[in-house]
Scaffold this active site. Structure first.
Site, short mmCIF file in Angstrom:
data_model
loop_
_atom_site.label_atom_id
_atom_site.label_comp_id
_atom_site.label_asym_id
_atom_site.label_seq_id
_atom_site.Cartn_x
_atom_site.Cartn_y
_atom_site.Cartn_z
N GLY A 154 63.60 11.59 20.04
CA GLY A 154 62.69 12.80 20.44
C GLY A 154 61.65 12.06 21.42
N SER A 155 61.96 11.02 22.48
CA SER A 155 60.74 10.54 23.08
C SER A 155 60.88 10.98 24.47
CB SER A 155 60.63 8.96 23.05
OG SER A 155 62.11 8.45 23.56
N ASP B 218 59.40 1.44 27.78
CA ASP B 218 57.96 1.61 27.08
C ASP B 218 58.15 2.55 25.82
OD1 ASP B 218 56.94 0.93 29.41
OD2 ASP B 218 55.99 2.63 30.06
N SER C 96 62.99 5.34 20.63
CA SER C 96 63.82 5.68 21.41
C SER C 96 65.36 5.09 21.00
CB SER C 96 63.78 5.57 22.95
OG SER C 96 63.48 4.28 23.08
N SER D 45 65.66 2.60 31.85
CA SER D 45 65.36 1.24 32.36
C SER D 45 64.38 0.80 31.46
CB SER D 45 65.03 1.15 33.91
OG SER D 45 66.05 1.37 34.94
N TYR E 247 55.73 3.41 39.49
CA TYR E 247 55.57 4.15 38.32
C TYR E 247 54.35 4.43 38.46
CZ TYR E 247 56.17 5.03 33.23
OH TYR E 247 56.27 5.44 32.19
#
Length: 571
Positions: A157-158, A222, A227, A238, A492
């Site tokens: 759900g990330s 992250d 996840s 990635s 990013y």
């Protein structure tokens, strides 16, 4: 081949309720009881006040939203579908309670969290199913398609690209397929360095099963804590150490995908010439080709030594040039990351108060840098990671530090790297901290050739600042170079501002400005977060109209009834 777990339950799907699958908070990131705190970070409140104009000492955080206040649309699932799914996975593994359905409605983007907290629920899944094994997933797929229902796969759900949300125009029943019970490493081919892993395994569960046997997947996004392997594959994820291990597209060798009428299987081989790559089609497909049930992935022996060193560069261009030189060299660090001056300031502001020798050492270092003529407002912090045998790590570090020195950088030891390693998965909690205080923060990332990196960096910041002027808000944007390749890198960006009267419209203005700048300056809509619905409008710019037509043709041919997560990537 080392057998670690049975491939399915001997007697088929259990008819009793499964042990509860742990989900993140419905209103935010992570689990209850874990949150970002700033009281022990004396520089953080002044930084936030300067960056976005928010006074943390005066701001009153919102209380936890009241789930009972939500108006959750009733399920429209017909009894026949419920009964068919109950036969597929067991009566206790088909859920229609409001909390389960809301948890499976959105991912965790800023837009998702603003909407769910506001009770904006135009369409939610009608049923949530929890299959226990691959056979159960296949039965769910076949039952749902036979009933003309829509299937949306759900991992941790990330997702932050809108890949999970149901299409608001969908009138058919919607079934969320939660893979949380498919959480095992099934076996390891030790000679090949390959592991078969079920798609619902969360990052920590994967490492917990691999590490005792001496292996690691080496994939640490992250979102790692919340996840799953299937989610990584579905979005072409990635990780923080992709410079060494590759991203999930490099790591994934074989796949199994439940499709209407049967299982799609891609054999795990080093390489193949078998026409257009079906493996590549599944990677990044976001559920539109079926439900990924397992992947065979490359795994590596846990390195004898792993260390992250920190470096300072006098400015952004020096830091990015050093990363380019490292990428072009014969050394292969696991991490090559450099933050621009804005993000470096943020990182320093989130540090706990230094005392004693540590405080004196930092003050002394900054004094030396000023004497050298460095403008500390342009200071850029870099993290470079090394893994392998101790002798290899020493050689790699020596070679990298020659490059760092040639670009004006200096080493500052392992202390900041240790802190980075400890806190690398905590950043999403900061977004909730801001949201609780009426401010929004989100991220966008892109990739471009080295020749465009510096121009793209400056141009995106200028575009965001123009967007802040247009909405009349004081805003902030910062950046780090997160992944290096032979030909280019990923940038990013993180942006934040205090909400006005219309948070979603203001967010759209800033997010769109950032994304459009990616396109205008030679980048792509996303490097590793996927397309979903958030980035779909920029897909033709990245792959051309004909490219979109090819993808749409693939989806139309393989899912003519539009049962598999429709309206994602393309309409």
């Amino acid at each position: 081949m080392t057998d670690l777990a049975p491939l399915s339950t001997p007697s088929g799907e259990s008819t009793t309720p499964a042990a509860p699958v742990e989900h993140m908070k419905w209103w935010g990131w992570g689990v209850p009881g874990v949150a970002f705190h700033h009281e022990d970070k004396p520089e953080f409140a002044p930084f936030v006040k300067n960056a976005v104009g928010l006074d943390l000492h005066a701001a009153q955080p919102l209380e936890q939203p009241d789930f009972g206040a939500l108006d959750v649309p009733a399920s429209i699932a017909p009894d026949a579908l419920r009964e068919a799914l109950a036969r597929a996975v067991g009566e206790g593994n088909v859920r229609d309670d409001d909390l389960d359905r809301v948890v499976h409605t959105y991912g965790k983007s800023l837009r998702d969290l603003v909407r769910v907290r506001a009770g904006d629920l135009p369409r939610v899944p009608d049923l949530v199913v929890y299959p226990a094994d691959e056979d159960g997933v296949q039965r769910v797929v076949d039952a749902a398609v036979a009933a003309d229902a829509v299937l949306i796969p759900f991992g941790g759900g990330s997702n932050i690209a809108g890949s999970l949300q149901p299409d608001t125009a969908e009138t058919r029943p919607i079934v969320s397929v939660d893979l949380g019970r498919l959480d095992r490493v099934l076996d390891i081919d030790e000679a090949a360095g390959l592991a078969r892993i079920q798609a619902g395994a969360l990052g920590p569960a994967i490492e917990a099963q691999l590490n005792p046997r001496g292996w690691t997947i080496g994939h640490f996004p992250d979102s790692f804590t919340h996840s799953t392997l299937g989610g990584w594959v579905a979005t072409r994820s990635s990780g923080m150490q992709s410079d060494k291990y590759g991203d999930i597209a490099d790591i994934t060798r074989g796949l199994r995908v439940a499709r209407p009428g049967g299982m799609l299987e891609v054999r795990a081989v080093p390489s193949a010439s078998t026409g257009p790559s079906v493996r590549e089609m599944v990677l990044g497909s976001e559920g539109r080709l079926g439900v990924i049930t397992e992947a065979t992935v490359q795994v590596h022996r846990i390195p004898a030594k792993r260390v992250i060193h920190a470096y300072f560069f006098p400015n952004w261009k020096a830091g990015s040039a050093a990363m380019q030189a490292i990428a072009a060299s014969d050394v292969h660090p696991s991490v090559t990351r450099v933050s621009d001056a804005r993000e470096t300031g943020f990182s320093l502001a989130t540090s706990k108060e230094r005392r004693g020798f540590s405080a004196l050492a930092q003050k002394g270092l900054f004094t030396v840098l000023r004497k050298r003529g460095w403008d500390l407002d342009q200071l850029c912090l870099s993290f470079i990671g090394y893994e392998g045998e101790p002798s290899t790590v020493a050689e790699q570090r020596k070679a990298v530090e020659r490059i760092v020195k040639a670009h004006g950088g200096i080493g500052v030891g392992t202390g900041p790297g240790v802190l980075y390693d400890q806190k690398k998965f905590d950043t999403p909690y900061l977004r909730d901290f801001l949201l609780d205080r009426g401010a929004g923060g989100d991220v966008s990332e892109t990739a471009a050739p080295w020749s465009r990196i510096d121009g793209l960096h400056d141009g995106v910041i200028a575009a965001a600042e123009d967007a802040y002027r247009r909405i009349g808000r004081k805003g902030w944007i910062m950046c780090h170079l997160s992944h290096s390749y032979h030909s280019g890198a990923c940038l990013y960006f993180t942006f934040a501002f205090v909400f006005g009267d219309d948070p979603i419209a203001e967010y759209d203005t800033v997010k769109s400005a950032v994304q459009q700048a990616f396109i205008d300056l030679g980048g792509v809509p996303s490097h590793h977060h996927g397309i979903g619905v958030e980035h779909a409008q920029w897909l033709p710019d990245a792959i051309s109209g004909q490219g979109v037509a090819v993808i749409e043709g693939l989806f139309a041919a393989t899912d003519p009834g539009r049962h598999l997560n429709p309206a994602k990537i393309t309409r």
